[in-house]
Scaffold this motif. Structure first.
Motif, PDB file in Angstrom:
ATOM      1  N   PRO A  14     -33.040  -8.176 -27.452  1.00 17.64           N
ATOM      2  CA  PRO A  14     -32.170  -8.747 -26.179  1.00 17.64           C
ATOM      3  C   PRO A  14     -33.092  -9.392 -25.363  1.00 17.64           C
ATOM      4  O   PRO A  14     -34.311  -9.326 -25.610  1.00 17.64           O
ATOM      5  CB  PRO A  14     -31.646  -7.411 -25.561  1.00 17.64           C
ATOM      6  N   MET A  15     -32.740 -10.033 -24.339  1.00 18.74           N
ATOM      7  CA  MET A  15     -33.288 -11.117 -23.640  1.00 18.74           C
ATOM      8  C   MET A  15     -34.668 -10.492 -22.830  1.00 18.74           C
ATOM      9  O   MET A  15     -35.740 -10.800 -22.799  1.00 18.74           O
ATOM     10  CB  MET A  15     -32.587 -11.824 -22.426  1.00 18.74           C
ATOM     11  N   ASN A  16     -34.349  -9.253 -22.070  1.00 15.94           N
ATOM     12  CA  ASN A  16     -35.400  -8.676 -21.213  1.00 15.94           C
ATOM     13  C   ASN A  16     -36.562  -8.366 -22.202  1.00 15.94           C
ATOM     14  O   ASN A  16     -37.880  -8.302 -21.954  1.00 15.94           O
ATOM     15  CB  ASN A  16     -34.903  -7.693 -20.466  1.00 15.94           C
ATOM     16  N   GLU A  17     -36.062  -7.553 -23.464  1.00 14.74           N
ATOM     17  CA  GLU A  17     -37.077  -6.933 -24.166  1.00 14.74           C
ATOM     18  C   GLU A  17     -38.138  -8.279 -24.959  1.00 14.74           C
ATOM     19  O   GLU A  17     -39.210  -8.206 -25.014  1.00 14.74           O
ATOM     20  CB  GLU A  17     -36.523  -6.071 -25.389  1.00 14.74           C
ATOM     21  N   TYR A  18     -37.263  -9.436 -25.389  1.00 11.20           N
ATOM     22  CA  TYR A  18     -37.868 -10.553 -25.815  1.00 11.20           C
ATOM     23  C   TYR A  18     -38.750 -11.027 -24.996  1.00 11.20           C
ATOM     24  O   TYR A  18     -40.230 -11.238 -25.022  1.00 11.20           O
ATOM     25  CB  TYR A  18     -36.982 -11.817 -26.306  1.00 11.20           C
ATOM     26  N   LEU A  19     -38.300 -11.297 -23.727  1.00 14.42           N
ATOM     27  CA  LEU A  19     -39.344 -11.852 -22.373  1.00 14.42           C
ATOM     28  C   LEU A  19     -40.410 -10.776 -22.222  1.00 14.42           C
ATOM     29  O   LEU A  19     -41.564 -11.282 -22.223  1.00 14.42           O
ATOM     30  CB  LEU A  19     -38.477 -12.297 -21.083  1.00 14.42           C
ATOM     31  N   GLN A  20     -40.353  -9.509 -22.169  1.00 12.38           N
ATOM     32  CA  GLN A  20     -41.370  -8.632 -22.066  1.00 12.38           C
ATOM     33  C   GLN A  20     -42.460  -8.707 -22.994  1.00 12.38           C
ATOM     34  O   GLN A  20     -43.831  -8.721 -22.644  1.00 12.38           O
ATOM     35  CB  GLN A  20     -41.042  -7.393 -21.780  1.00 12.38           C
ATOM     36  N   ILE A  21     -41.899  -8.734 -24.185  1.00 16.55           N
ATOM     37  CA  ILE A  21     -42.954  -8.555 -25.292  1.00 16.55           C
ATOM     38  C   ILE A  21     -43.556  -9.968 -25.266  1.00 16.55           C
ATOM     39  O   ILE A  21     -45.000 -10.256 -25.580  1.00 16.55           O
ATOM     40  CB  ILE A  21     -42.274  -8.691 -26.660  1.00 16.55           C
ATOM     41  N   VAL A  79     -40.833  -3.019 -27.264  1.00 12.36           N
ATOM     42  CA  VAL A  79     -40.570  -2.772 -28.590  1.00 12.36           C
ATOM     43  C   VAL A  79     -39.838  -1.488 -28.776  1.00 12.36           C
ATOM     44  O   VAL A  79     -38.958  -1.218 -29.629  1.00 12.36           O
ATOM     45  CB  VAL A  79     -41.776  -2.674 -29.664  1.00 12.36           C
ATOM     46  N   LYS A  80     -40.228  -0.321 -28.173  1.00 10.38           N
ATOM     47  CA  LYS A  80     -39.492   1.065 -28.247  1.00 10.38           C
ATOM     48  C   LYS A  80     -38.300   0.980 -27.797  1.00 10.38           C
ATOM     49  O   LYS A  80     -37.616   1.934 -28.134  1.00 10.38           O
ATOM     50  CB  LYS A  80     -40.568   2.156 -27.443  1.00 10.38           C
ATOM     51  N   ARG A  81     -38.069   0.328 -26.942  1.00  9.77           N
ATOM     52  CA  ARG A  81     -36.659   0.078 -26.362  1.00  9.77           C
ATOM     53  C   ARG A  81     -35.525  -0.185 -27.266  1.00  9.77           C
ATOM     54  O   ARG A  81     -34.500   0.086 -27.253  1.00  9.77           O
ATOM     55  CB  ARG A  81     -36.415  -0.531 -25.088  1.00  9.77           C
ATOM     56  N   VAL A  82     -36.032  -1.130 -28.240  1.00  8.50           N
ATOM     57  CA  VAL A  82     -35.209  -1.678 -29.218  1.00  8.50           C
ATOM     58  C   VAL A  82     -35.606  -0.818 -30.517  1.00  8.50           C
ATOM     59  O   VAL A  82     -34.373  -0.680 -31.228  1.00  8.50           O
ATOM     60  CB  VAL A  82     -35.710  -3.260 -29.534  1.00  8.50           C
ATOM     61  N   ILE A  83     -36.519  -0.635 -30.966  1.00  6.77           N
ATOM     62  CA  ILE A  83     -36.808   0.394 -32.075  1.00  6.77           C
ATOM     63  C   ILE A  83     -37.440   1.637 -31.652  1.00  6.77           C
ATOM     64  O   ILE A  83     -38.629   1.749 -31.398  1.00  6.77           O
ATOM     65  CB  ILE A  83     -37.555  -0.437 -33.151  1.00  6.77           C
ATOM     66  N   PRO A  84     -36.791   2.657 -31.051  1.00 10.94           N
ATOM     67  CA  PRO A  84     -37.334   3.850 -30.721  1.00 10.94           C
ATOM     68  C   PRO A  84     -38.307   4.633 -31.467  1.00 10.94           C
ATOM     69  O   PRO A  84     -39.321   5.370 -31.241  1.00 10.94           O
ATOM     70  CB  PRO A  84     -36.077   4.689 -30.293  1.00 10.94           C
ATOM     71  N   GLU A  85     -38.188   4.530 -32.921  1.00  5.16           N
ATOM     72  CA  GLU A  85     -38.953   5.138 -33.779  1.00  5.16           C
ATOM     73  C   GLU A  85     -40.479   4.642 -33.990  1.00  5.16           C
ATOM     74  O   GLU A  85     -41.381   5.234 -34.448  1.00  5.16           O
ATOM     75  CB  GLU A  85     -38.485   5.160 -35.180  1.00  5.16           C
ATOM     76  N   TYR A  86     -40.627   3.503 -33.082  1.00  2.00           N
ATOM     77  CA  TYR A  86     -42.048   2.762 -33.457  1.00  2.00           C
ATOM     78  C   TYR A  86     -43.046   3.428 -32.492  1.00  2.00           C
ATOM     79  O   TYR A  86     -43.007   4.018 -31.591  1.00  2.00           O
ATOM     80  CB  TYR A  86     -41.778   1.411 -32.356  1.00  2.00           C
ATOM     81  N   ASN A  87     -44.214   3.687 -33.382  1.00  2.00           N
ATOM     82  CA  ASN A  87     -45.273   4.562 -32.861  1.00  2.00           C
ATOM     83  C   ASN A  87     -46.481   3.625 -33.033  1.00  2.00           C
ATOM     84  O   ASN A  87     -47.084   3.285 -34.152  1.00  2.00           O
ATOM     85  CB  ASN A  87     -45.301   5.797 -33.692  1.00  2.00           C
ATOM     86  N   PRO A  88     -46.968   2.927 -31.845  1.00  2.00           N
ATOM     87  CA  PRO A  88     -48.068   1.860 -31.723  1.00  2.00           C
ATOM     88  C   PRO A  88     -49.199   2.533 -32.373  1.00  2.00           C
ATOM     89  O   PRO A  88     -50.217   1.546 -32.850  1.00  2.00           O
ATOM     90  CB  PRO A  88     -48.013   1.530 -30.134  1.00  2.00           C
TER      91      PRO A  88
END
Lengths: 326, 80
Positions: A165-172, A117-126
């Motif tokens: 993107p594909m890699n991030e979707y698949l990883q999530i 998630v952070k690779r797509v939205i870097p501001e994300y703080n889990p």
């Protein structure tokens, strides 16, 4: 053209009690005679599907031969436990709680998901923000295969969505699927310890459209509501005496940290409409017949039928057992 | 450019390049699903330098090799 006229009532069960009796008889036969197990374990979440499944299992094996297992983790909704306990109490079954957060930490479920998630939205703080993924409704109205978006809801209430993107979707997805697979492992632990079968909870849409995790919630010995539309599951719930709060609850995915209905995540339309359209498609009604029956646009129904066809085809892999005839 | 796209689609779908015609409907024929589309978007960005915006995601731009090429030409002409 089909001989039967397509109406909004077409999927209503003609005799709910008869449907219950026939599912219960088959469940008993399958578990006791075919699988040679002496009871059933059901993962209960306080949702309608697992509640109906538990009620059916109780009818089939008797309350003393059914175990309800609550499987919360740190992203689970707080309501789930109270409702699951109420259900177990109503049907008189033993219930155990197994918090799977530790197992998920061990697998790196949260960390792997949050990294993507952070690779797509870097501001994300889990630690402070919530996230979910979903398909925009516009995809329903096109012949394009859907793509997923991630939405982060920041602590101050503002939201940001980005296409994945594909890699991030698949990883999530792969990371989140640890949840269903960990639940499956725990259900089999209890089933094996008691010589019971795992009674799966997916309904017809989940099975047919591939809205389940292979060897996760799709990992079970029997699926007694696997051939029932959601509308029919509700009909059974009322007849079986499932607590009203469970019947009234909006079905959620309970998978990501932000709240998300199943409609928003996957189905993109209310289940009443989904049931009718899937029934029409599956039973060979033309888009024109369905359009007349439910007062919808014929072209829209044609597009939805095409989407169903694609969904069924692209999710075949999930329903396939291992191929071993080499 | 057309050949590059065809080669890419052939590689990720394991379908013989010669069997994909320029006007084959990639989604309708079941050649491309969501994963194929996402791979293509990444390929267009990383290999051809064309970013696909959310508003570009429609059938007109992606339904066949011809559509994809036309889409890329339109995008490139906007940049130049």
């Amino acid at each position: 053209m089909s001989e039967q006229k397509f109406t909004k009532e077409i999927i209503r069960l003609s005799d709910t009690q008869n449907t219950i009796d026939s599912i219960v008889a088959k469940l008993k036969e399958d578990v006791i005679k075919v699988l040679r197990r002496r009871g059933g374990v059901v993962g209960i979440s306080g949702g309608i599907d697992s509640s109906v499944t538990l009620a059916l299992a109780v009818k089939a094996f008797g309350a003393k031969n059914v175990l309800g297992v609550m499987l919360p983790e740190k992203d689970s909704s707080d309501d789930s436990k109270a409702l699951a306990l109420k259900l177990a109490d109503k049907f008189g079954v033993r219930v155990v709680e197994e918090n799977i957060s530790g197992a998920l930490e061990g697998f790196g479920c949260y960390q792997r998901r949050d990294e993507a998630v952070k690779r797509v939205i870097p501001e994300y703080n889990p630690q402070t923000d919530k996230m979910k993924i979903g398909i925009p409704v516009e995809f329903l109205n096109s012949n394009m295969p859907p793509v997923f978006y991630v939405t982060v809801i920041f602590a101050d209430g503002t939201e940001k969505s980005e296409r994945l993107p594909m890699n991030e979707y698949l990883q999530i997805v792969a990371a989140s699927n640890f949840k269903q697979r960990s639940r499956m492992s725990m259900l089999y632990y209890h089933a094996e310890a008691l010589h019971y079968a795992v009674i799966g909870t997916p309904n017809k849409h989940e099975v047919q459209q591939g809205f389940f995790v292979k060897y996760g919630d799709g990992g079970a010995d029997v699926m007694p509501i696997g051939n029932l539309f959601k509308t029919q599951v509700y009909e059974l719930a009322r007849e079986l005496g499932v607590p009203q709060e469970i019947i009234d609850r909006t079905p959620t995915t309970d998978t990501y940290t932000a709240e998300q209905t199943q409609e928003e995540f996957f189905y993109q339309m209310p289940f009443e409409t989904m049931d009718l359209l899937w029934y029409g498609w599956e039973n060979g009604f033309s888009p024109e017949e369905v359009a007349m029956g439910i007062e919808k646009d014929e072209q829209e129904i044609s597009r939805i039928f095409k989407n169903f066809e694609r969904k069924k085809k692209t999710t075949d892999y999930l329903r396939m057992p291992p191929i071993h005839n080499y | 450019m057309k050949d590059q796209i065809k080669t890419f689609i052939s590689e990720i779908t394991f379908i013989e390049k010669d069997t994909i015609a320029d006007d084959t409907l990639l989604f309708e024929e079941g050649i491309f699903d969501s994963m194929g589309l996402l791979s293509l978007i990444t390929f267009l960005d990383e290999e051809l330098g064309v970013k696909t915006e959310d508003s570009d995601l429609n059938e007109e731009n992606f339904q066949s090799i011809n559509s994809i090429v036309a889409f890329l030409e339109r995008k490139k002409s906007l940049v130049n």
